[in-house]
Enzyme design. Sequence first.
Site, PDB file in Angstrom:
ATOM      1  N   ASP A  97      -1.184  23.651 -65.531  1.00  0.00           N
ATOM      2  CA  ASP A  97      -2.295  23.747 -64.574  1.00  0.00           C
ATOM      3  C   ASP A  97      -3.540  24.358 -65.210  1.00  0.00           C
ATOM      4  O   ASP A  97      -3.446  25.208 -66.105  1.00  0.00           O
ATOM      5  CB  ASP A  97      -1.890  24.598 -63.369  1.00  0.00           C
ATOM      6  CG  ASP A  97      -0.831  23.908 -62.521  1.00  0.00           C
ATOM      7  OD1 ASP A  97      -0.720  22.675 -62.594  1.00  0.00           O
ATOM      8  OD2 ASP A  97      -0.116  24.615 -61.785  1.00  0.00           O
ATOM      9  N   ASP A  99      -5.664  26.783 -64.794  1.00  0.00           N
ATOM     10  CA  ASP A  99      -6.086  28.116 -64.394  1.00  0.00           C
ATOM     11  C   ASP A  99      -5.522  29.071 -65.430  1.00  0.00           C
ATOM     12  O   ASP A  99      -4.852  28.651 -66.377  1.00  0.00           O
ATOM     13  CB  ASP A  99      -5.638  28.460 -62.967  1.00  0.00           C
ATOM     14  CG  ASP A  99      -4.126  28.318 -62.772  1.00  0.00           C
ATOM     15  OD1 ASP A  99      -3.394  28.261 -63.789  1.00  0.00           O
ATOM     16  OD2 ASP A  99      -3.680  28.260 -61.623  1.00  0.00           O
ATOM     17  N   TYR A 312      -5.799  20.045 -56.987  1.00  0.00           N
ATOM     18  CA  TYR A 312      -5.116  21.313 -57.266  1.00  0.00           C
ATOM     19  C   TYR A 312      -5.365  22.320 -56.151  1.00  0.00           C
ATOM     20  O   TYR A 312      -6.499  22.509 -55.704  1.00  0.00           O
ATOM     21  CB  TYR A 312      -5.605  21.872 -58.598  1.00  0.00           C
ATOM     22  CG  TYR A 312      -4.792  23.037 -59.100  1.00  0.00           C
ATOM     23  CD1 TYR A 312      -3.410  22.970 -59.182  1.00  0.00           C
ATOM     24  CD2 TYR A 312      -5.407  24.222 -59.501  1.00  0.00           C
ATOM     25  CE1 TYR A 312      -2.658  24.033 -59.638  1.00  0.00           C
ATOM     26  CE2 TYR A 312      -4.671  25.294 -59.977  1.00  0.00           C
ATOM     27  CZ  TYR A 312      -3.293  25.189 -60.039  1.00  0.00           C
ATOM     28  OH  TYR A 312      -2.548  26.253 -60.495  1.00  0.00           O
ATOM     29  N   ARG A 314      -4.695  25.687 -55.960  1.00  0.00           N
ATOM     30  CA  ARG A 314      -5.048  27.095 -56.220  1.00  0.00           C
ATOM     31  C   ARG A 314      -6.465  27.130 -56.774  1.00  0.00           C
ATOM     32  O   ARG A 314      -6.673  27.000 -57.973  1.00  0.00           O
ATOM     33  CB  ARG A 314      -4.052  27.730 -57.188  1.00  0.00           C
ATOM     34  CG  ARG A 314      -2.659  27.878 -56.589  1.00  0.00           C
ATOM     35  CD  ARG A 314      -1.714  28.653 -57.490  1.00  0.00           C
ATOM     36  NE  ARG A 314      -0.384  28.692 -56.905  1.00  0.00           N
ATOM     37  CZ  ARG A 314       0.579  27.817 -57.152  1.00  0.00           C
ATOM     38  NH1 ARG A 314       0.351  26.815 -57.994  1.00  0.00           N
ATOM     39  NH2 ARG A 314       1.757  27.914 -56.571  1.00  0.00           N
ATOM     40  N   HIS A 359     -13.716  24.274 -61.271  1.00  0.00           N
ATOM     41  CA  HIS A 359     -12.648  23.678 -60.476  1.00  0.00           C
ATOM     42  C   HIS A 359     -13.236  22.901 -59.301  1.00  0.00           C
ATOM     43  O   HIS A 359     -14.432  22.903 -59.057  1.00  0.00           O
ATOM     44  CB  HIS A 359     -11.700  24.766 -59.968  1.00  0.00           C
ATOM     45  CG  HIS A 359     -10.907  25.400 -61.060  1.00  0.00           C
ATOM     46  ND1 HIS A 359      -9.982  26.381 -60.824  1.00  0.00           N
ATOM     47  CD2 HIS A 359     -10.884  25.202 -62.400  1.00  0.00           C
ATOM     48  CE1 HIS A 359      -9.429  26.766 -61.964  1.00  0.00           C
ATOM     49  NE2 HIS A 359      -9.971  26.065 -62.929  1.00  0.00           N
TER      50      HIS A 359
END
Length: 743
Positions: A97, A99, A312, A314, A359
Amino acid sequence: MLKWQKLIASLGIGMKNLIIVESPAKAKTISNFLGKDYKVVASKGHIRDLPKNSFGITIDKDGNFIPKYSISREVSPVVKELKKFAKEADTIYIATDEDREGEAIGYHIAKAIGKDPQELPRIVFHEITKSAIKKALENPRKIDMRSVDAQQTRRLLDRIVGYKLSPLLAIKIQKGLSAGRVQSAALKIVVDREREIKAFKPQEYWSIKATFNETLNAEIYTFLDKKLDKLSISNKAQANEILESIKKDNFKISSIQTTKRKTKTPPPFMTSTLQQAASSQLGFSPKKTMLIAQKLYEGVKTHKGEMGVITYMRTDSLNLAKEAVDEAREYIKSNFGAKYLPKEPKKYTQSSKSAQEAHEAIRPTMVEFTPKIAKSFLSNDEYRLYKLIYERFLASQMSDAEFETQTIIIKGDESSFKAAGKRLIFDGFYKVLGYNQKDEFLLDFEENQELKITKIEAKQHFTEPPSRYTEASLIKKLESLGIGRPSTYAPTITILQAREYIVIEKKKIVPTKIAFTVIELLEKYFPEIVDSNFTSNMEETLDLIAEGKANWQKVLREFYEPFIKKVNEGKKTIPSQKSAKPIGEKCPECGAELVIRKGRYGEFIACSAYPKCKYSRNLKEDTKEELTDELCDKCGAKMVIKSSRRGKFLACSNYPECKNTKPLNPPKELDIPCPECGAKIIQRESKRGVFFGCSNYPDCKFISNFKPVDKKCPECGYLMGERTYRKKEVYECLKCKHKVPKE
């Protein structure tokens, strides 16, 4: 080609490209988009971490922090498999991912399989669709070591606090307690709210409302040329004085204002707002919301095959990809018409400085995958959450809603009243989200029109304490204070529950007694750990590390040195909070002194020789029983009131010789026949409260939570009951639910 070579080729061994992700579901979805030249495997989350049974951090002579990462037994088979595939691959892609957590997982995967993290191509994507994966493979980058350092700093900070402070709590309060940089700050917020509630003193106030010409409802606005606020009328005497004056007044409309106003479209969801909306609208806990969102992101069945249907989940960004906005605008124009489409695409920005604007917000990956189509492919909970995300995204790109508002001021000799109303004149984004409120527009009146009061009443009220936090409102508070990040909101609440610091009662968060003890100790001796500003500033410092503007070793040193000094001093100077007050009684099992101790759920009586002797009993068992005038049916002795898990009951005072018991509040017969069989209806009590059932049970199963009344439903003729509905007393049919106002 030999047979064994053909077999290996058919199994995909000796593949050219290996892609490593975290989740098996994610791996399966991505595999569907790629050919035989790619093998996609999952690490199943973190594969290296600090050890569970030791501190796992050493400090060298220069004061640098060196973490000792290890691979647990549980994930050893996964690492073995990854190493095997890595040896057979020409190129290894890290696809965790995008992050800090994902960056760190990718770093540790590279280390575990014996590769240099900086040499492996790193691919990132916000959605798991064929086009997104293809684009990511065409644009690989390196693992971002600054993000890895930021995540590592967070991990080490949490280990330092948890590993050094939790044992101190165990020594000074009781075993099994823990403290954490984010969890303790969050717990203080909950405890502080409970303190506010306990300290709250209700304040009396009165409202005065009037009806003019039988149709116009208004509330008092001024008296003797003084504007009245909510608490201006503080007692009955004041209210009566104003009422007497109003009766003498002559009223007419002094002004009518009609204006138009717009309600702006809501932004798309980010993690915190999705959790809040799912909690309030769907009744989902944050943990459940994130589990379902994870499935929708990693891949589900659709009309176009298996793929991720949301981006995504989060994220703290409100950005939207241009392609997604264009797709939404085209859909809005085709399905709702040009008036629902604003001239320019709508853009949203996050007020938080720490928001990761690279993001995207949470949105559907395909506008064509409408909730109507999705219903055939998703489970009920998946569908409900997807529909919430889909409609919010679509609404964010629609036209504003428009209302017409009206304000009427009714002027008397010594007082004035104000009436307000509104109506929806263009639904805009409500076309998708729905608008269920009734128009409250006022009837046609004219300025200077004389009016007559046809009804007036004064009502007593009391101010109410602040309400306890729900999971949704606590997340909102944490976000506003900058405590934690999107990935930490749900786990923080989960860990507070697991540690039994909080319980959820009727969707409200209630701190346990031990939570107060822990927070009081931390406030006195470690105020920075529960200080929301300290926690928020630390999050900003982690952001600076990720941006290359702060040194992670220096940040750790500046925190560790004063913190560990306090911990060591605390072991000597902090007085024990453990309650061990003798009660002047010997233990029935070993003869040692019995004492009062504190537990998670309050005080209890235990043997002072613990752990050698484990005798204990509930403190409530020592309270005096309340003697009543009720006589025992079996022996004639007086009955006493006792308590059990199911509530209070009557028991014979001659126990254990006589073991007779009976309900404290015996069933009461109502003078109303059962609508099913004609037998008497009885009022009973259970641990859930009062209910009404047929005396002919179990032959007749009639039951009601509302008290039946001798009144028939005008719609179906069935029996009605009395209840409170939307703060009004009504009669409700016990069968068809038809309601009529209570006379």
